[in-house]
Design a protein around this motif. Sequence first.
Motif, PDB file in Angstrom:
ATOM      1  N   VAL A 116       0.861  -1.183   0.000  1.00  0.00           N
ATOM      2  CA  VAL A 116       0.000   0.000   0.000  1.00  0.00           C
ATOM      3  C   VAL A 116       0.903   1.241   0.000  1.00  0.00           C
ATOM      4  O   VAL A 116       1.317   1.719   1.052  1.00  0.00           O
ATOM      5  CB  VAL A 116      -0.943   0.032   1.218  1.00  0.00           C
ATOM      6  CG1 VAL A 116      -1.938   1.181   1.076  1.00  0.00           C
ATOM      7  CG2 VAL A 116      -1.668  -1.299   1.389  1.00  0.00           C
ATOM      8  N   PRO A 117       1.269   1.767  -1.181  1.00  0.00           N
ATOM      9  CA  PRO A 117       2.108   2.968  -1.220  1.00  0.00           C
ATOM     10  C   PRO A 117       1.347   4.168  -0.653  1.00  0.00           C
ATOM     11  O   PRO A 117       0.165   4.364  -0.956  1.00  0.00           O
ATOM     12  CB  PRO A 117       2.398   3.156  -2.712  1.00  0.00           C
ATOM     13  CG  PRO A 117       2.021   1.859  -3.360  1.00  0.00           C
ATOM     14  CD  PRO A 117       0.932   1.281  -2.525  1.00  0.00           C
ATOM     15  N   MET A 118       2.031   4.978   0.149  1.00  0.00           N
ATOM     16  CA  MET A 118       1.421   6.164   0.747  1.00  0.00           C
ATOM     17  C   MET A 118       2.330   7.361   0.541  1.00  0.00           C
ATOM     18  O   MET A 118       3.552   7.270   0.692  1.00  0.00           O
ATOM     19  CB  MET A 118       1.141   5.940   2.236  1.00  0.00           C
ATOM     20  CG  MET A 118       0.098   4.861   2.490  1.00  0.00           C
ATOM     21  SD  MET A 118      -0.209   4.550   4.248  1.00  0.00           S
ATOM     22  CE  MET A 118      -0.827   6.136   4.759  1.00  0.00           C
ATOM     23  N   PHE A 119       1.732   8.487   0.212  1.00  0.00           N
ATOM     24  CA  PHE A 119       2.453   9.722  -0.117  1.00  0.00           C
ATOM     25  C   PHE A 119       3.184  10.248   1.116  1.00  0.00           C
ATOM     26  O   PHE A 119       2.607  10.360   2.199  1.00  0.00           O
ATOM     27  CB  PHE A 119       1.448  10.745  -0.620  1.00  0.00           C
ATOM     28  CG  PHE A 119       2.045  11.931  -1.314  1.00  0.00           C
ATOM     29  CD1 PHE A 119       3.115  11.798  -2.179  1.00  0.00           C
ATOM     30  CD2 PHE A 119       1.508  13.197  -1.119  1.00  0.00           C
ATOM     31  CE1 PHE A 119       3.646  12.891  -2.839  1.00  0.00           C
ATOM     32  CE2 PHE A 119       2.032  14.304  -1.769  1.00  0.00           C
ATOM     33  CZ  PHE A 119       3.104  14.148  -2.635  1.00  0.00           C
ATOM     34  N   THR A 120       4.454  10.591   0.938  1.00  0.00           N
ATOM     35  CA  THR A 120       5.258  11.014   2.083  1.00  0.00           C
ATOM     36  C   THR A 120       4.875  12.388   2.626  1.00  0.00           C
ATOM     37  O   THR A 120       5.268  12.743   3.732  1.00  0.00           O
ATOM     38  CB  THR A 120       6.755  11.029   1.717  1.00  0.00           C
ATOM     39  OG1 THR A 120       6.950  11.854   0.568  1.00  0.00           O
ATOM     40  CG2 THR A 120       7.247   9.620   1.421  1.00  0.00           C
ATOM     41  N   LEU A 121       4.127  13.172   1.855  1.00  0.00           N
ATOM     42  CA  LEU A 121       3.702  14.489   2.333  1.00  0.00           C
ATOM     43  C   LEU A 121       2.344  14.455   3.029  1.00  0.00           C
ATOM     44  O   LEU A 121       1.818  15.504   3.403  1.00  0.00           O
ATOM     45  CB  LEU A 121       3.667  15.491   1.177  1.00  0.00           C
ATOM     46  CG  LEU A 121       5.014  15.796   0.525  1.00  0.00           C
ATOM     47  CD1 LEU A 121       4.861  16.877  -0.542  1.00  0.00           C
ATOM     48  CD2 LEU A 121       6.050  16.230   1.557  1.00  0.00           C
ATOM     49  N   PHE A 122       1.786  13.262   3.227  1.00  0.00           N
ATOM     50  CA  PHE A 122       0.539  13.171   3.979  1.00  0.00           C
ATOM     51  C   PHE A 122       0.743  13.689   5.405  1.00  0.00           C
ATOM     52  O   PHE A 122       1.750  13.382   6.048  1.00  0.00           O
ATOM     53  CB  PHE A 122       0.052  11.720   4.055  1.00  0.00           C
ATOM     54  CG  PHE A 122      -0.693  11.243   2.851  1.00  0.00           C
ATOM     55  CD1 PHE A 122      -1.376  12.127   2.028  1.00  0.00           C
ATOM     56  CD2 PHE A 122      -0.724   9.896   2.523  1.00  0.00           C
ATOM     57  CE1 PHE A 122      -2.074  11.686   0.912  1.00  0.00           C
ATOM     58  CE2 PHE A 122      -1.413   9.439   1.423  1.00  0.00           C
ATOM     59  CZ  PHE A 122      -2.089  10.338   0.612  1.00  0.00           C
ATOM     60  N   GLY A 123      -0.247  14.434   5.889  1.00  0.00           N
ATOM     61  CA  GLY A 123      -0.277  14.823   7.284  1.00  0.00           C
ATOM     62  C   GLY A 123      -0.929  13.728   8.115  1.00  0.00           C
ATOM     63  O   GLY A 123      -1.325  12.678   7.599  1.00  0.00           O
ATOM     64  N   PRO A 124      -1.077  13.965   9.413  1.00  0.00           N
ATOM     65  CA  PRO A 124      -1.608  12.919  10.299  1.00  0.00           C
ATOM     66  C   PRO A 124      -3.019  12.464   9.951  1.00  0.00           C
ATOM     67  O   PRO A 124      -3.333  11.278  10.066  1.00  0.00           O
ATOM     68  CB  PRO A 124      -1.539  13.563  11.693  1.00  0.00           C
ATOM     69  CG  PRO A 124      -1.364  15.033  11.462  1.00  0.00           C
ATOM     70  CD  PRO A 124      -0.657  15.164  10.162  1.00  0.00           C
ATOM     71  N   ASP A 125      -3.900  13.391   9.526  1.00  0.00           N
ATOM     72  CA  ASP A 125      -5.272  12.988   9.204  1.00  0.00           C
ATOM     73  C   ASP A 125      -5.311  12.101   7.968  1.00  0.00           C
ATOM     74  O   ASP A 125      -6.002  11.075   7.940  1.00  0.00           O
ATOM     75  CB  ASP A 125      -6.159  14.220   8.986  1.00  0.00           C
ATOM     76  CG  ASP A 125      -6.520  14.912  10.278  1.00  0.00           C
ATOM     77  OD1 ASP A 125      -6.264  14.333  11.351  1.00  0.00           O
ATOM     78  OD2 ASP A 125      -7.042  16.039  10.222  1.00  0.00           O
ATOM     79  N   ALA A 126      -4.584  12.509   6.927  1.00  0.00           N
ATOM     80  CA  ALA A 126      -4.566  11.718   5.696  1.00  0.00           C
ATOM     81  C   ALA A 126      -3.968  10.337   5.949  1.00  0.00           C
ATOM     82  O   ALA A 126      -4.462   9.323   5.436  1.00  0.00           O
ATOM     83  CB  ALA A 126      -3.781  12.453   4.618  1.00  0.00           C
ATOM     84  N   MET A 127      -2.909  10.283   6.734  1.00  0.00           N
ATOM     85  CA  MET A 127      -2.299   8.996   7.063  1.00  0.00           C
ATOM     86  C   MET A 127      -3.276   8.126   7.859  1.00  0.00           C
ATOM     87  O   MET A 127      -3.491   6.944   7.535  1.00  0.00           O
ATOM     88  CB  MET A 127      -1.025   9.193   7.882  1.00  0.00           C
ATOM     89  CG  MET A 127      -0.391   7.878   8.339  1.00  0.00           C
ATOM     90  SD  MET A 127       0.858   8.103   9.623  1.00  0.00           S
ATOM     91  CE  MET A 127       2.192   8.798   8.680  1.00  0.00           C
ATOM     92  N   ARG A 128      -3.896   8.711   8.872  1.00  0.00           N
ATOM     93  CA  ARG A 128      -4.783   7.936   9.748  1.00  0.00           C
ATOM     94  C   ARG A 128      -5.951   7.349   8.968  1.00  0.00           C
ATOM     95  O   ARG A 128      -6.293   6.166   9.138  1.00  0.00           O
ATOM     96  CB  ARG A 128      -5.305   8.830  10.877  1.00  0.00           C
ATOM     97  CG  ARG A 128      -6.328   8.153  11.779  1.00  0.00           C
ATOM     98  CD  ARG A 128      -6.840   9.110  12.835  1.00  0.00           C
ATOM     99  NE  ARG A 128      -7.361  10.351  12.252  1.00  0.00           N
ATOM    100  CZ  ARG A 128      -8.562  10.455  11.673  1.00  0.00           C
ATOM    101  NH1 ARG A 128      -9.364   9.404  11.583  1.00  0.00           N
ATOM    102  NH2 ARG A 128      -8.966  11.601  11.162  1.00  0.00           N
TER     103      ARG A 128
END
Length: 529
Positions: A116-128
Amino acid sequence: MQKLTDYTDYAEAQQHWSPKKLWELFDGDENSLNIAHECIDRHATDASRVAITVVHANGPDEILTYREISQDSSRFAHYLAAQGVAPGDRVAVMLEPSKAFYTALFGIIKTGAIAVPMFTLFGPDAMRLRIEDCRPKLLLTNPEKAAMAKNLQEVGIQIIDDTFLTGLTQFPDTFKAETRASDLAIFQYTSGTTRELPDAIRHTHKALVTLMVAALYGTGLRPGDKFFCPSSPAWGHGLWHGTLAPLALGLSIGAYAGKFNASRLLQALSTHRFTNMSAAATHYRMMRNSPEINQHEYYFNKLSFTGEPIDSSTESFIEGLFKTSICSMYGTTEIGVILVSYPGASDFPVKHGSLGKPIPGGIVEVQDAEGRPCPPNVVGEMKVMRRNEWVATKDLGRIDEDGYFYHAGRADDVIISAGWTMSAVEIEDTLLKHPDIREAAVIGVPDALRGQVVKAFVISTRPGDDTFTSEIQDFVRAQLSQHEYPRHVAFPTELPKTPAGKIHRKKLREQEVAFKPVDTQPQNEHATQ
């Protein structure tokens, strides 16, 4: 026996393409197929064969061979198995392109787990939100993001750094992948807002086979290409078109890590003599605006773009500089690529502003509200035939007399003012022809008299005063028509963009939700929205 990679012309593509021919490009079949094997392991027999050149925004280039990635990802697969990661488990990867990223990505896929690739510029809400949605067994990331994720429940966090990678040498450097074509391999999130989490697109290993249609005819990949894609592998373009497809063909590719810097990219493109590039329209605009654009020698013979239309002035500039046509590749994460301009095909004239023609075997139409085909140069909704049913793209378009398709904006990007229907894309293209405008976005805003009027958001080094506003309005009137000029002009410091780099018109519209009667006189808004 000739393969599809042996053919380059448009006529040959129509004659020789078939689903069976796609499978001939791979080792596997329906019963045994693994993306990591097809993209890495089978090309690792030559220890010196370069797979990926990572261009770091800050720091030296990183050269990774197929052999190195094969061995490291196999060790990582053994590590995951030792941690209890089983086939079907999700493992999230939140890393910039690097040895660590590719080791993790292909190691996960080898085990039969789901990356599951995730963007490194995500903030805490987007990550959560994404973590809660896909519920991974592990999150692989760097120290900064690990600290941000410390409060997430029921997910293990592993920092992947040089120390960790060195520790992998205790594991064997080979791993036998045992997956079927129908097994899930990757979950891909589209670029949505944190308030509206888009569904994860669930890709099987077989998606790599289907992908090759876009690779062959959208980006024009062929043996011998040195291919570069600056888009993040957290998104579909950067991962599938920029990474997996060219590696499956055994090409040497380039990736970009860190904050995007057009001058740094141009230097790398010249130094490493890349011959084929696929990028977002925004990347090309940023390259055009770089003061170092004319300071290097370039070696391109194929160029493509995707994600959003490219404005005509940037298109002409890039083609003049790189001395080759820039080809459109159109599709969505959900439906895949459906319209292409066949880069490298000597018998396919590339038309400026067009999306090209359907992929081999594809059926695409522009239809009216009743589902009837629109005649040439009449705008309707673009639809693609899938399993004997028409699937809506949610984009407007038209065709010309020669069968070329043209984008007319998203269905919600149409502006209707006093009975006139206007395209935000067309107005933006005109604005970007002004020599002092670097970026532009257009939306419709409420108006008591006309229903909607055009509002333009302009990025420029010039002061956003009344003189410049009037000049912009006169410029659009002269280029388009008297009713299509922006009655409002705002001069923000930057434009909102999706993580994939597209102009985020939806956010601009959200800023204009409050209804305000609009004066009929030309408006200038010194905005910082």
